[in-house]
Write a protein that holds these residues in place. Structure first.
Motif, PDB file in Angstrom:
ATOM      1  N   MET A 338       0.822  -1.204   0.000  1.00 61.15           N
ATOM      2  CA  MET A 338       0.000   0.000   0.000  1.00 61.15           C
ATOM      3  C   MET A 338       0.862   1.262   0.000  1.00 61.15           C
ATOM      4  O   MET A 338       0.559   2.238  -0.699  1.00 61.15           O
ATOM      5  CB  MET A 338      -0.935  -0.002   1.210  1.00 61.15           C
ATOM      6  N   SER A 339       1.949   1.238   0.761  1.00 58.43           N
ATOM      7  CA  SER A 339       2.852   2.386   0.792  1.00 58.43           C
ATOM      8  C   SER A 339       3.503   2.587  -0.573  1.00 58.43           C
ATOM      9  O   SER A 339       3.603   3.722  -1.073  1.00 58.43           O
ATOM     10  CB  SER A 339       3.918   2.184   1.870  1.00 58.43           C
ATOM     11  N   PHE A 340       3.944   1.498  -1.173  1.00 56.77           N
ATOM     12  CA  PHE A 340       4.547   1.584  -2.504  1.00 56.77           C
ATOM     13  C   PHE A 340       3.536   2.093  -3.524  1.00 56.77           C
ATOM     14  O   PHE A 340       3.865   2.934  -4.376  1.00 56.77           O
ATOM     15  CB  PHE A 340       5.063   0.203  -2.911  1.00 56.77           C
ATOM     16  N   GLY A 341       2.302   1.594  -3.449  1.00 58.09           N
ATOM     17  CA  GLY A 341       1.271   2.036  -4.383  1.00 58.09           C
ATOM     18  C   GLY A 341       0.965   3.513  -4.230  1.00 58.09           C
ATOM     19  O   GLY A 341       0.838   4.234  -5.230  1.00 58.09           O
ATOM     20  N   ALA A 342       0.849   3.995  -2.988  1.00 51.84           N
ATOM     21  CA  ALA A 342       0.551   5.407  -2.761  1.00 51.84           C
ATOM     22  C   ALA A 342       1.665   6.301  -3.294  1.00 51.84           C
ATOM     23  O   ALA A 342       1.410   7.346  -3.906  1.00 51.84           O
ATOM     24  CB  ALA A 342       0.333   5.658  -1.267  1.00 51.84           C
ATOM     25  N   ARG A 343       2.888   5.878  -3.091  1.00 51.03           N
ATOM     26  CA  ARG A 343       4.015   6.676  -3.593  1.00 51.03           C
ATOM     27  C   ARG A 343       4.073   6.625  -5.112  1.00 51.03           C
ATOM     28  O   ARG A 343       4.308   7.647  -5.766  1.00 51.03           O
ATOM     29  CB  ARG A 343       5.312   6.159  -2.990  1.00 51.03           C
ATOM     30  N   LEU A 344       3.848   5.435  -5.671  1.00 54.52           N
ATOM     31  CA  LEU A 344       3.906   5.279  -7.119  1.00 54.52           C
ATOM     32  C   LEU A 344       2.816   6.095  -7.805  1.00 54.52           C
ATOM     33  O   LEU A 344       3.010   6.597  -8.918  1.00 54.52           O
ATOM     34  CB  LEU A 344       3.772   3.796  -7.484  1.00 54.52           C
ATOM     35  N   ALA A 345       1.660   6.224  -7.166  1.00 55.14           N
ATOM     36  CA  ALA A 345       0.547   6.948  -7.779  1.00 55.14           C
ATOM     37  C   ALA A 345       0.819   8.441  -7.894  1.00 55.14           C
ATOM     38  O   ALA A 345       0.199   9.116  -8.723  1.00 55.14           O
ATOM     39  CB  ALA A 345      -0.728   6.704  -6.980  1.00 55.14           C
ATOM     40  N   THR A 346       1.745   8.970  -7.093  1.00 55.79           N
ATOM     41  CA  THR A 346       1.986  10.412  -7.061  1.00 55.79           C
ATOM     42  C   THR A 346       3.395  10.803  -7.507  1.00 55.79           C
ATOM     43  O   THR A 346       3.623  11.976  -7.810  1.00 55.79           O
ATOM     44  CB  THR A 346       1.750  10.950  -5.648  1.00 55.79           C
ATOM     45  N   ASP A 347       4.303   9.870  -7.541  1.00 54.54           N
ATOM     46  CA  ASP A 347       5.702  10.173  -7.868  1.00 54.54           C
ATOM     47  C   ASP A 347       5.926   9.958  -9.362  1.00 54.54           C
ATOM     48  O   ASP A 347       5.988   8.827  -9.841  1.00 54.54           O
ATOM     49  CB  ASP A 347       6.635   9.278  -7.048  1.00 54.54           C
ATOM     50  N   GLY A 348       6.055  11.042 -10.100  1.00 56.91           N
ATOM     51  CA  GLY A 348       6.232  10.948 -11.546  1.00 56.91           C
ATOM     52  C   GLY A 348       7.528  10.267 -11.934  1.00 56.91           C
ATOM     53  O   GLY A 348       7.563   9.484 -12.894  1.00 56.91           O
ATOM     54  N   ARG A 349       8.603  10.559 -11.216  1.00 56.57           N
ATOM     55  CA  ARG A 349       9.892   9.945 -11.554  1.00 56.57           C
ATOM     56  C   ARG A 349       9.851   8.431 -11.354  1.00 56.57           C
ATOM     57  O   ARG A 349      10.377   7.680 -12.171  1.00 56.57           O
ATOM     58  CB  ARG A 349      10.998  10.559 -10.697  1.00 56.57           C
ATOM     59  N   MET A 350       9.217   8.003 -10.264  1.00 61.32           N
ATOM     60  CA  MET A 350       9.100   6.562 -10.033  1.00 61.32           C
ATOM     61  C   MET A 350       8.241   5.910 -11.116  1.00 61.32           C
ATOM     62  O   MET A 350       8.551   4.797 -11.575  1.00 61.32           O
ATOM     63  CB  MET A 350       8.507   6.302  -8.650  1.00 61.32           C
ATOM     64  N   GLN A 351       7.182   6.576 -11.518  1.00 62.25           N
ATOM     65  CA  GLN A 351       6.335   6.039 -12.585  1.00 62.25           C
ATOM     66  C   GLN A 351       7.131   5.868 -13.875  1.00 62.25           C
ATOM     67  O   GLN A 351       7.045   4.837 -14.540  1.00 62.25           O
ATOM     68  CB  GLN A 351       5.144   6.971 -12.817  1.00 62.25           C
ATOM     69  N   GLN A 352       7.909   6.892 -14.219  1.00 63.77           N
ATOM     70  CA  GLN A 352       8.708   6.807 -15.442  1.00 63.77           C
ATOM     71  C   GLN A 352       9.728   5.673 -15.360  1.00 63.77           C
ATOM     72  O   GLN A 352       9.948   4.948 -16.337  1.00 63.77           O
ATOM     73  CB  GLN A 352       9.419   8.133 -15.686  1.00 63.77           C
ATOM     74  N   LYS A 353      10.340   5.528 -14.194  1.00 62.91           N
ATOM     75  CA  LYS A 353      11.341   4.469 -14.036  1.00 62.91           C
ATOM     76  C   LYS A 353      10.702   3.082 -14.165  1.00 62.91           C
ATOM     77  O   LYS A 353      11.205   2.219 -14.885  1.00 62.91           O
ATOM     78  CB  LYS A 353      12.037   4.606 -12.684  1.00 62.91           C
ATOM     79  N   LEU A 354       9.555   2.886 -13.491  1.00 60.55           N
ATOM     80  CA  LEU A 354       8.875   1.598 -13.565  1.00 60.55           C
ATOM     81  C   LEU A 354       8.385   1.317 -14.982  1.00 60.55           C
ATOM     82  O   LEU A 354       8.542   0.200 -15.490  1.00 60.55           O
ATOM     83  CB  LEU A 354       7.697   1.582 -12.587  1.00 60.55           C
ATOM     84  N   GLU A 355       7.788   2.320 -15.617  1.00 58.15           N
ATOM     85  CA  GLU A 355       7.305   2.123 -16.975  1.00 58.15           C
ATOM     86  C   GLU A 355       8.457   1.838 -17.932  1.00 58.15           C
ATOM     87  O   GLU A 355       8.311   1.050 -18.876  1.00 58.15           O
ATOM     88  CB  GLU A 355       6.527   3.361 -17.425  1.00 58.15           C
TER      89      GLU A 355
END
Length: 428
Positions: A338-355
């Protein structure tokens, strides 16, 4: 090269037969329309031959063109699945005779147009997977579901593993690591810190107290031991006096050492431990002795059994924690998701890295295994029975194909009427 065995999942089924009955009804409709225009043509031609001018010519022309269109489309539709009228005309019965080539063409088409790096990246980049995944994981119900699935997978993996194999690997890994790592300097640093902090004083206090209690209870044993070690020529009463004196001195020494924090013996223990800690870190001979003791201890069967059995304890602990919904393992895993999901939903840099990771992984898969994926398509199609394939495809799309015949009849009639009208107007 042997052909794959036919796949039962593509066999002609009762559901296909139900659809085929619908196809037969549409065939009857299309054929009925052909017979209708043929009857109209016959009647119009008869009226025209009877000398009726005007409309019979127009109707006959339309009906004649309608018959031509209907027959042409009947031939085209029939040629997809079988030879028209059973005559082996070239380029007919396309599906049963060209099935394998169609499978290869389909595989090549998919490989070129769907399994390319540019297509995969473009498709994945437009999905915004990082934000979607983060928002999905942040939901408690979804985190519970993922945690449950991970727990099931973990239990399944542990159930598949053979304990003997894992124990051997774990035992070898621990033993090799222990053999390659020198432990004397680490022990010396730890002991040095213990002495500097005075943490060993409690252990000395405990030993002194236990020694005093033991001497108090076993005084006769101590005196008997002293008397038993005396020379045979000394009188017995002298031995007894010596034993009593030795016992009293031991009790006095231990009592003083127990009650006096600054006793010289305690200082001697402090100096001994400090010197020993220094030797463990700097003295080559001491370090070598410790390493030999370590090797001897590791080679003992009892120690190896303890190391090997550690896996069984760890495995049982993990399985128990995975099965218990309220275990610390599952609660921490759920909270982390849940913590990872909440951060991933708002952190653009993390989203770009994961994608980026997802895109790279997908591109690697499709570019590395493209031939295997396309061959799966062609081999699967090649494994289908030709007759079943033709009948199954016809059952699924044959009803729509019959509309081609109907449309051909109607369009042909309209075209024939238009041509006849234009020709009559120009000639008239």
């Amino acid at each position: 090269m042997s052909r794959p065995a036919p796949l039962a999942s593509f066999a002609y089924t009762a559901a296909d037969e139900e659809k085929r009955r619908g196809v037969r009804r549409m065939k009857a409709t299309a054929t009925g329309l052909l017979l209708l225009v043929a009857l109209i043509f016959t009647l119009a031609t008869w009226a025209k031959n009877e000398g009726i001018d005007g409309w019979p010519g127009y109707v006959a022309a339309a009906a004649e063109a309608g018959m031509v269109g209907a027959l042409a489309d009947w031939f085209a539709v029939t040629a997809l699945f079988k030879h028209p009228l059973g005559i082996p005309i070239p380029h007919t019965a396309i599906i049963p005779t060209k099935k394998d080539q169609l499978g290869e063409s389909l595989g090549s088409f998919v490989g070129e147009n769907f399994l390319s790096a540019d297509v995969v990246r473009a498709r994945l980049s437009g999905l915004a997977l990082g934000g979607r995944l983060g928002a999905w994981l942040a939901e408690p119900a979804h985190a519970d579901r993922v945690t449950a699935e991970l727990s099931t997978a973990l239990r399944g993996a542990l159930a598949v593993l053979r304990d003997s194999d894992v124990q051997a690997v774990v035992g070898e890994a621990i033993t090799r690591r222990a053999e390659t790592a020198e432990i004397a300097p680490g022990i010396g640093k730890t002991l040095d810190k213990i002495v500097a902090d005075g943490a060993h004083h409690r252990a000395v206090d405990l030993i002194c107290a236990r020694a005093h209690d033991w001497l108090t209870v076993h005084g006769d044993s101590v005196m008997d031991a002293v008397q038993g070690g005396a020379p045979g020529w000394t009188p017995r009463f002298v031995d007894r006096k010596v034993g009593e004196r030795v016992y009293r001195e031991l009790v006095r020494f231990v009592t003083e050492m127990r009650d006096a924090p600054n006793h010289p013996a305690r200082g001697a223990i402090d100096r001994f431990l400090a010197d020993f800690a220094s030797d463990l870190q700097a003295d080559t001979d001491t370090r070598s002795r410790v390493e030999r003791m370590k090797s001897d201890m590791l080679s003992r069967p009892e120690v190896q059994d303890i190391i090997a059995s550690a896996w069984s304890s760890v495995r049982a602990m993990i399985i128990s924690a995975a099965e218990d919904e309220r275990s610390e393992l599952r609660l921490r895993a759920r909270a982390s998701l849940m913590s990872f999901g909440a951060r991933l939903a708002t952190d653009g840099r993390m989203q770009q890295k994961l994608e980026g990771w997802i895109e790279d992984a997908a591109v690697y898969v499709v570019t590395t295994y493209r031939e295997q994926i396309t061959s799966l398509i062609s081999d699967t199609v090649a494994s289908w029975d030709a007759e079943h394939t033709s009948r199954k495809i016809e059952a699924h799309i044959g009803r729509d194909l019959q509309f081609i015949r109907i449309n051909g009849t109607v369009v042909g009639a309209l075209a024939g009427l238009l041509i006849y009208t234009v020709a009559h107007a120009l000639g008239g």
